[in-house]
Design a protein around this motif. Structure first.
Motif, mmCIF file in Angstrom:
data_model
loop_
_atom_site.group_PDB
_atom_site.id
_atom_site.type_symbol
_atom_site.label_atom_id
_atom_site.label_comp_id
_atom_site.label_asym_id
_atom_site.label_seq_id
_atom_site.Cartn_x
_atom_site.Cartn_y
_atom_site.Cartn_z
ATOM 1 N N LEU A 5 0.771 -1.249 0.131
ATOM 2 C CA LEU A 5 -0.073 0.158 0.238
ATOM 3 C C LEU A 5 1.120 1.392 -0.092
ATOM 4 C CD1 LEU A 5 -2.480 -1.235 2.686
ATOM 5 C CD2 LEU A 5 -2.625 -1.825 0.310
ATOM 6 N N LEU A 6 0.859 1.964 -1.148
ATOM 7 C CA LEU A 6 1.826 2.857 -1.330
ATOM 8 C C LEU A 6 0.921 4.466 -1.067
ATOM 9 C CD1 LEU A 6 3.368 1.931 -4.540
ATOM 10 C CD2 LEU A 6 4.601 1.975 -2.399
ATOM 11 N N ILE A 7 1.358 5.110 -0.196
ATOM 12 C CA ILE A 7 0.850 6.235 0.522
ATOM 13 C C ILE A 7 1.540 7.557 -0.252
ATOM 14 C CG2 ILE A 7 0.227 7.645 2.570
ATOM 15 C CD1 ILE A 7 0.997 5.112 4.108
ATOM 16 N N TYR A 8 0.431 8.113 -1.036
ATOM 17 C CA TYR A 8 0.985 9.278 -1.699
ATOM 18 C C TYR A 8 0.193 10.654 -1.098
ATOM 19 C CZ TYR A 8 3.082 6.504 -5.318
ATOM 20 O OH TYR A 8 3.954 5.578 -6.206
ATOM 21 N N GLN A 9 0.886 11.728 -1.224
ATOM 22 C CA GLN A 9 0.126 12.955 -0.705
ATOM 23 C C GLN A 9 0.910 14.164 -1.101
ATOM 24 O OE1 GLN A 9 -0.645 12.419 3.481
ATOM 25 N NE2 GLN A 9 0.790 14.088 3.942
ATOM 26 N N ASN A 10 0.440 15.282 -0.977
ATOM 27 C CA ASN A 10 1.318 16.431 -1.559
ATOM 28 C C ASN A 10 2.027 17.128 -0.443
ATOM 29 O OD1 ASN A 10 1.945 19.330 -2.028
ATOM 30 N ND2 ASN A 10 0.787 19.036 -4.049
ATOM 31 N N GLU A 11 3.363 16.924 -0.405
ATOM 32 C CA GLU A 11 4.276 17.539 0.564
ATOM 33 C C GLU A 11 3.991 18.812 0.940
ATOM 34 O OE1 GLU A 11 7.957 14.322 0.031
ATOM 35 O OE2 GLU A 11 8.180 16.425 -0.690
ATOM 36 N N THR A 74 5.443 14.661 -9.985
ATOM 37 C CA THR A 74 3.922 14.474 -9.765
ATOM 38 C C THR A 74 3.293 15.415 -8.646
ATOM 39 O OG1 THR A 74 4.399 13.001 -7.736
ATOM 40 C CG2 THR A 74 4.342 12.049 -9.689
ATOM 41 N N ARG A 75 2.283 15.511 -8.711
ATOM 42 C CA ARG A 75 1.624 16.513 -7.695
ATOM 43 C C ARG A 75 1.654 15.731 -6.254
ATOM 44 N NH1 ARG A 75 -3.726 16.949 -8.708
ATOM 45 N NH2 ARG A 75 -3.833 14.986 -9.902
ATOM 46 N N GLU A 76 1.499 14.511 -6.263
ATOM 47 C CA GLU A 76 1.542 13.879 -5.052
ATOM 48 C C GLU A 76 2.928 13.073 -4.862
ATOM 49 O OE1 GLU A 76 -3.084 13.001 -4.379
ATOM 50 O OE2 GLU A 76 -1.922 11.406 -5.238
ATOM 51 N N ALA A 94 -10.193 -2.422 0.944
ATOM 52 C CA ALA A 94 -10.852 -2.080 2.431
ATOM 53 C C ALA A 94 -9.748 -1.687 3.349
ATOM 54 C CB ALA A 94 -11.456 -3.385 2.758
ATOM 55 N N ILE A 95 -8.675 -2.473 3.716
ATOM 56 C CA ILE A 95 -7.521 -1.868 4.446
ATOM 57 C C ILE A 95 -6.916 -0.356 4.074
ATOM 58 C CG2 ILE A 95 -5.343 -2.511 5.407
ATOM 59 C CD1 ILE A 95 -6.283 -5.389 5.258
ATOM 60 N N ALA A 96 -6.774 -0.302 2.651
ATOM 61 C CA ALA A 96 -6.189 0.816 2.208
ATOM 62 C C ALA A 96 -6.961 2.028 2.315
ATOM 63 C CB ALA A 96 -5.992 0.825 0.536
ATOM 64 N N ALA A 97 -8.127 1.846 2.437
ATOM 65 C CA ALA A 97 -9.181 2.873 2.382
ATOM 66 C C ALA A 97 -9.211 3.471 3.905
ATOM 67 C CB ALA A 97 -10.783 2.338 1.954
ATOM 68 N N ARG A 98 -8.726 2.691 4.980
ATOM 69 C CA ARG A 98 -8.548 3.135 6.220
ATOM 70 C C ARG A 98 -7.382 3.852 6.517
ATOM 71 N NH1 ARG A 98 -8.772 -2.370 8.731
ATOM 72 N NH2 ARG A 98 -7.961 -1.294 10.522
ATOM 73 N N ARG A 103 -7.528 10.250 2.928
ATOM 74 C CA ARG A 103 -8.427 11.534 2.902
ATOM 75 C C ARG A 103 -7.823 12.813 2.243
ATOM 76 N NH1 ARG A 103 -9.029 10.155 8.224
ATOM 77 N NH2 ARG A 103 -7.960 11.932 8.899
ATOM 78 N N LEU A 104 -6.551 12.747 2.090
ATOM 79 C CA LEU A 104 -5.682 13.985 1.719
ATOM 80 C C LEU A 104 -5.048 13.781 0.192
ATOM 81 C CD1 LEU A 104 -3.908 14.950 4.881
ATOM 82 C CD2 LEU A 104 -5.717 15.924 3.907
ATOM 83 N N GLY A 105 -4.840 12.267 0.140
ATOM 84 C CA GLY A 105 -3.855 11.988 -1.151
ATOM 85 C C GLY A 105 -4.420 10.675 -1.798
#
Length: 116
Positions: A5-11, A74-76, A94-98, A103-105
């Motif tokens: 599960l790779l977590i991306y968000q805008n730094e 990239t933007r994220e 389902a796990i990734a959605a938690r 919510r941000l990325g």
């Protein structure tokens, strides 16, 4: 089956979050991590340092080339990951959605290639 599960968000946007909101998110991460440890899904997970600390390595024509920063613009940015064990893709999703950063990325779910 294992999934990454790779977590991306805008730094840049994350840096603008006030300290109380950031602390709350870290507490949510702690609770999430404990829940997947207790459920037996957790295999590994780490938060990554910002992309400003990254170095990309390429080898072309036998020469090693290094570039400061991430591989692509990239933007994220990749901020962390979880390696989990889940019975199928639906359970992994389902796990990734938690994951709080969903919510941000975005969370990229990738099956691990198992060699037989």
């Amino acid at each position: 089956m294992q999934y990454l599960l790779l977590i991306y968000q805008n730094e840049v946007e994350y840096a603008k979050i006030d300290p109380a909101t950031s602390q709350k998110m870290m507490e949510e991460y702690g609770a999430f991590t404990q829940s997947i440890i207790q459920s037996g899904n957790f295999k590994a997970g780490d938060r990554l340092r910002p992309t400003t600390t990254a170095t990309t390595v390429r080898v072309r024509d036998g020469k090693t080339l290094t570039t400061d920063g991430p591989f692509a613009e990239t933007r994220e940015q990749l901020g962390g990951y979880y390696l989990i064990d889940a019975p199928d893709l639906d359970a992994a999703l389902a796990i990734a959605a938690r994951i709080p950063s969903a919510r941000l990325g975005s969370i990229e779910v990738r099956p691990i290639w198992v060699y037989d």
